[in-house]
Design a protein around this motif. Structure first.
Motif, PDB file in Angstrom:
ATOM      1  N   UNK A   1      63.907 -15.350 -52.356  1.00  0.00           N
ATOM      2  CA  UNK A   1      62.525 -15.522 -51.880  1.00  0.00           C
ATOM      3  C   UNK A   1      62.405 -14.713 -50.602  1.00  0.00           C
ATOM      4  N   UNK A   2      61.398 -13.877 -50.483  1.00  0.00           N
ATOM      5  CA  UNK A   2      61.378 -12.920 -49.365  1.00  0.00           C
ATOM      6  C   UNK A   2      61.411 -13.625 -48.008  1.00  0.00           C
ATOM      7  N   UNK A   3      62.343 -13.209 -47.130  1.00  0.00           N
ATOM      8  CA  UNK A   3      62.379 -13.770 -45.780  1.00  0.00           C
ATOM      9  C   UNK A   3      61.522 -12.952 -44.818  1.00  0.00           C
ATOM     10  N   UNK A   4      61.024 -11.795 -45.265  1.00  0.00           N
ATOM     11  CA  UNK A   4      60.175 -10.920 -44.455  1.00  0.00           C
ATOM     12  C   UNK A   4      59.533  -9.909 -45.395  1.00  0.00           C
ATOM     13  N   UNK A   5      58.551  -9.158 -44.877  1.00  0.00           N
ATOM     14  CA  UNK A   5      57.807  -8.234 -45.734  1.00  0.00           C
ATOM     15  C   UNK A   5      58.420  -6.837 -45.850  1.00  0.00           C
ATOM     16  N   UNK A   6      58.985  -6.339 -44.741  1.00  0.00           N
ATOM     17  CA  UNK A   6      59.240  -4.901 -44.630  1.00  0.00           C
ATOM     18  C   UNK A   6      60.101  -4.341 -45.766  1.00  0.00           C
ATOM     19  N   UNK A   7      61.217  -5.018 -46.070  1.00  0.00           N
ATOM     20  CA  UNK A   7      62.122  -4.479 -47.099  1.00  0.00           C
ATOM     21  C   UNK A   7      61.430  -4.438 -48.465  1.00  0.00           C
ATOM     22  N   UNK A   8      60.654  -5.465 -48.787  1.00  0.00           N
ATOM     23  CA  UNK A   8      59.948  -5.482 -50.072  1.00  0.00           C
ATOM     24  C   UNK A   8      58.900  -4.376 -50.152  1.00  0.00           C
ATOM     25  N   UNK A   9      58.267  -4.109 -49.028  1.00  0.00           N
ATOM     26  CA  UNK A   9      57.248  -3.046 -48.993  1.00  0.00           C
ATOM     27  C   UNK A   9      57.912  -1.677 -49.199  1.00  0.00           C
ATOM     28  N   UNK A  10      59.074  -1.482 -48.571  1.00  0.00           N
ATOM     29  CA  UNK A  10      59.798  -0.215 -48.777  1.00  0.00           C
ATOM     30  C   UNK A  10      60.270  -0.106 -50.225  1.00  0.00           C
ATOM     31  N   UNK A  11      60.709  -1.224 -50.791  1.00  0.00           N
ATOM     32  CA  UNK A  11      61.088  -1.224 -52.213  1.00  0.00           C
ATOM     33  C   UNK A  11      59.888  -0.813 -53.061  1.00  0.00           C
ATOM     34  N   UNK A  12      58.704  -1.362 -52.765  1.00  0.00           N
ATOM     35  CA  UNK A  12      57.497  -1.030 -53.537  1.00  0.00           C
ATOM     36  C   UNK A  12      57.150   0.454 -53.381  1.00  0.00           C
ATOM     37  N   UNK A  13      57.307   0.968 -52.171  1.00  0.00           N
ATOM     38  CA  UNK A  13      57.033   2.383 -51.895  1.00  0.00           C
ATOM     39  C   UNK A  13      57.919   3.268 -52.764  1.00  0.00           C
ATOM     40  N   UNK A  14      59.203   2.899 -52.842  1.00  0.00           N
ATOM     41  CA  UNK A  14      60.149   3.721 -53.611  1.00  0.00           C
ATOM     42  C   UNK A  14      59.901   3.537 -55.111  1.00  0.00           C
ATOM     43  N   UNK A  15      59.794   2.275 -55.557  1.00  0.00           N
ATOM     44  CA  UNK A  15      59.715   2.096 -57.020  1.00  0.00           C
ATOM     45  C   UNK A  15      58.397   2.585 -57.600  1.00  0.00           C
ATOM     46  N   UNK A  16      57.337   2.640 -56.799  1.00  0.00           N
ATOM     47  CA  UNK A  16      56.069   3.165 -57.321  1.00  0.00           C
ATOM     48  C   UNK A  16      55.901   4.658 -57.061  1.00  0.00           C
ATOM     49  N   UNK A  17      56.862   5.270 -56.382  1.00  0.00           N
ATOM     50  CA  UNK A  17      56.758   6.701 -56.089  1.00  0.00           C
ATOM     51  C   UNK A  17      55.506   7.046 -55.303  1.00  0.00           C
ATOM     52  N   UNK A  18      55.235   6.268 -54.242  1.00  0.00           N
ATOM     53  CA  UNK A  18      54.023   6.493 -53.438  1.00  0.00           C
ATOM     54  C   UNK A  18      54.135   7.697 -52.498  1.00  0.00           C
ATOM     55  N   UNK A  19      55.234   8.466 -52.606  1.00  0.00           N
ATOM     56  CA  UNK A  19      55.497   9.526 -51.619  1.00  0.00           C
ATOM     57  C   UNK A  19      54.309  10.466 -51.438  1.00  0.00           C
ATOM     58  N   UNK A  20      53.626  10.779 -52.560  1.00  0.00           N
ATOM     59  CA  UNK A  20      52.524  11.752 -52.451  1.00  0.00           C
ATOM     60  C   UNK A  20      51.320  11.172 -51.699  1.00  0.00           C
ATOM     61  N   UNK A  21      51.338   9.842 -51.448  1.00  0.00           N
ATOM     62  CA  UNK A  21      50.210   9.233 -50.720  1.00  0.00           C
ATOM     63  C   UNK A  21      50.455   9.133 -49.224  1.00  0.00           C
ATOM     64  N   UNK A  22      51.587   9.645 -48.754  1.00  0.00           N
ATOM     65  CA  UNK A  22      51.897   9.518 -47.320  1.00  0.00           C
ATOM     66  C   UNK A  22      50.897  10.296 -46.468  1.00  0.00           C
ATOM     67  N   UNK A  23      50.573   9.893 -45.262  1.00  0.00           N
ATOM     68  CA  UNK A  23      51.034   8.643 -44.660  1.00  0.00           C
ATOM     69  C   UNK A  23      50.307   7.438 -45.231  1.00  0.00           C
ATOM     70  N   UNK A  24      51.000   6.291 -45.237  1.00  0.00           N
ATOM     71  CA  UNK A  24      50.420   5.051 -45.752  1.00  0.00           C
ATOM     72  C   UNK A  24      50.295   4.036 -44.630  1.00  0.00           C
ATOM     73  N   UNK A  25      49.161   3.363 -44.604  1.00  0.00           N
ATOM     74  CA  UNK A  25      48.957   2.270 -43.648  1.00  0.00           C
ATOM     75  C   UNK A  25      48.735   1.015 -44.484  1.00  0.00           C
ATOM     76  N   UNK A  26      49.642   0.070 -44.387  1.00  0.00           N
ATOM     77  CA  UNK A  26      49.643  -1.038 -45.345  1.00  0.00           C
ATOM     78  C   UNK A  26      49.568  -2.394 -44.642  1.00  0.00           C
ATOM     79  N   UNK A  27      48.553  -3.175 -44.998  1.00  0.00           N
ATOM     80  CA  UNK A  27      48.391  -4.512 -44.423  1.00  0.00           C
ATOM     81  C   UNK A  27      48.710  -5.560 -45.484  1.00  0.00           C
TER      82      UNK A  27
END
Ligand code: HAM
Length: 416
Positions: A80-106
């Protein structure tokens, strides 16, 4: 299960005004994030355990003691997530969001840490969280710190909160620092706690975050990272401090600030208060340029922060935030009026007016209910009113009454 049904220790139910306050904190932060160009992101509340274990630091309290990790029915190890940051980075990598950089995520939502519950510390708690991926600039670090302080200001709680700032420098700086710390702690190895002896082998920087009283004493004379900054780290930190000063952001440099997670480098910061007892950190964050690459993604600089919603809620002045929403009730007298009242309520609700019907048999009880729900307006209709297509409007605060045409009802209520 015990006979008395209780919530699990360290969890809380949020009801009515508590939950309104909760949403007020979320919405205030989100509205400010929108002004800074943020998009919303929701990630799952559980991930494969390695997402956190391999990123937060194997010697951090979160990883060694606090994670809710279990095998699911398919034999997968889940946390169960103890914080957001690692899961958000996982989502960034697994969805291949690289072409959308820079990303501002709330993001906002529940997090889970098996800690000893006390005021401002729960096992299920909630954060507002902001991350910016793809930019490295002291100006961005200043911008995100300004954004965090604006949230505190908008919530009306900035008076009681101070900003603590430090830099952990770049990788090279930390490598040299680490060697120096190792040397220092080796000289004190016999006095270190058992946990810190292990930390010394794996990551001596973690000893700086030890809660053990004796370790804390040893830490007082430990070398400080600021003595080891290389030129680049020093320049980066100096530029940030200059920008904060230019933007009238007050801060205290705290060279012993380390944060509880391992992925940070360069800028780290905490907004702290004395008003909450031991759990004084309301917002914490920093730069984590190496994290995404460590997780198998492309090298991507990043910075972010998270605020504990429960701690922010404790500080907000309840009376000031809980705006008086206009509540209307309809007092129907007689069967026909009773039936009509539902249609009138629907029209009002379609026009964004809050209407609560009383569901009581006697007129007196209906008025009592109107008081109970703090209705400001009671619309009174009986046979006589229906015949004339009018309604009596009673202001429940002043007691004054007025007869108006049903057709003018919306206009009239709009004046309240
Ligand atoms: P953190 O310092 O572990 O950072 O948590 C951020 C905030 O969450 C704390 O300052 C506190 O207000 C709240 N918090 C933490 N644990 C609890 C708890 N058990 N009960 C109530 N509130 C709690 C992070 O989580 C990083 N991911 C922040 C970040 C985002 N860094 C970069 N981006």
């Amino acid at each position: 299960m015990s006979t008395k049904l209780q919530p699990v220790r360290g969890t809380k139910d949020l009801f009515a005004s508590d939950y309104r306050l909760f949403l007020h904190v979320v919405n205030t932060a989100r509205n400010i994030a929108i002004n800074y160009g943020f998009d919303d992101l929701a990630t799952p509340i559980f991930e494969f355990a390695d997402v956190f274990r391999k990123t937060l630091g194997e010697e951090t309290d979160v990883v060694t003691k606090e994670m809710y990790t279990f095998l699911d029915k398919g034999g997968e190890e889940i946390t169960l997530r103890p914080e957001f940051t690692a899961g958000i980075c996982r989502a960034f990598i697994s969805n291949g969001y690289t072409q959308h950089l820079p990303l501002r995520l709330f993001s906002h939502g529940p997090l889970f840490r098996y800690e000893r519950p006390q005021k401002g510390r729960q096992r299920q708690f909630h954060q507002i969280n902001a991350e910016i991926l793809g930019i490295k600039s002291p100006m961005l670090d200043a911008e995100i710190i300004i954004m965090a302080s604006q949230i505190l200001e908008k919530l009306g709680i900035s008076e009681s909160i101070q900003l603590n700032l430090n830099s952990l420098g770049d990788k090279e700086t930390r490598k040299i620092y680490r060697d120096s710390l190792t040397e220092y702690y080796r000289d004190h190895i016999n006095s270190l706690s058992e946990d810190s002896k292990v930390r010394l082998q794996k990551n001596p920087l973690r000893i700086l975050d030890s809660k053990d009283e004796n370790d804390k004493k040893i830490n007082l004379n430990a070398p400080r990272i600021s003595e080891f900054y290389n030129q680049e780290s020093n320049d980066y930190y100096a530029a940030l401090k200059e920008l904060l000063t230019l933007n009238a952001i007050k801060f205290t440099e705290n060279p012993s600030l380390v944060r509880g997670l391992d992925y940070y480098e360069h800028t780290i910061f905490e907004f702290i208060t004395d008003a909450l007892g031991a759990q004084g950190t309301v917002i914490g964050g920093g730069r984590y340029d190496g994290l995404i690459e460590t997780m198998g993604g492309p090298p991507t600089p990043a910075i972010g922060f998270a605020g504990g919603i429960e701690r922010l809620m404790e500080l907000v002045d309840f009376k000031n935030f809980d705006a008086n929403v206009l509540t209307v009730t309809i007092i129907a007298i007689g069967e026909r009026a009773e039936k009509e009242s539902l249609a009138i309520a629907t029209i009002l609700r379609n026009n964004n007016i809050r209407v609560i019907l009383p569901y009581q048999n006697q007129v007196g009880k209906k008025f009592k209910y109107a008081d109970k729900i703090n209705a400001k307006i009671a619309i009174v209709i009986g046979e006589e009113e229906l015949e004339k297509n009018v309604a009596k409007i009673k202001n429940m605060l002043t007691g004054s009454e007025e007869i108006i045409s049903i057709d003018n009802l919306l206009d009239k209520l709009g004046q309240y």
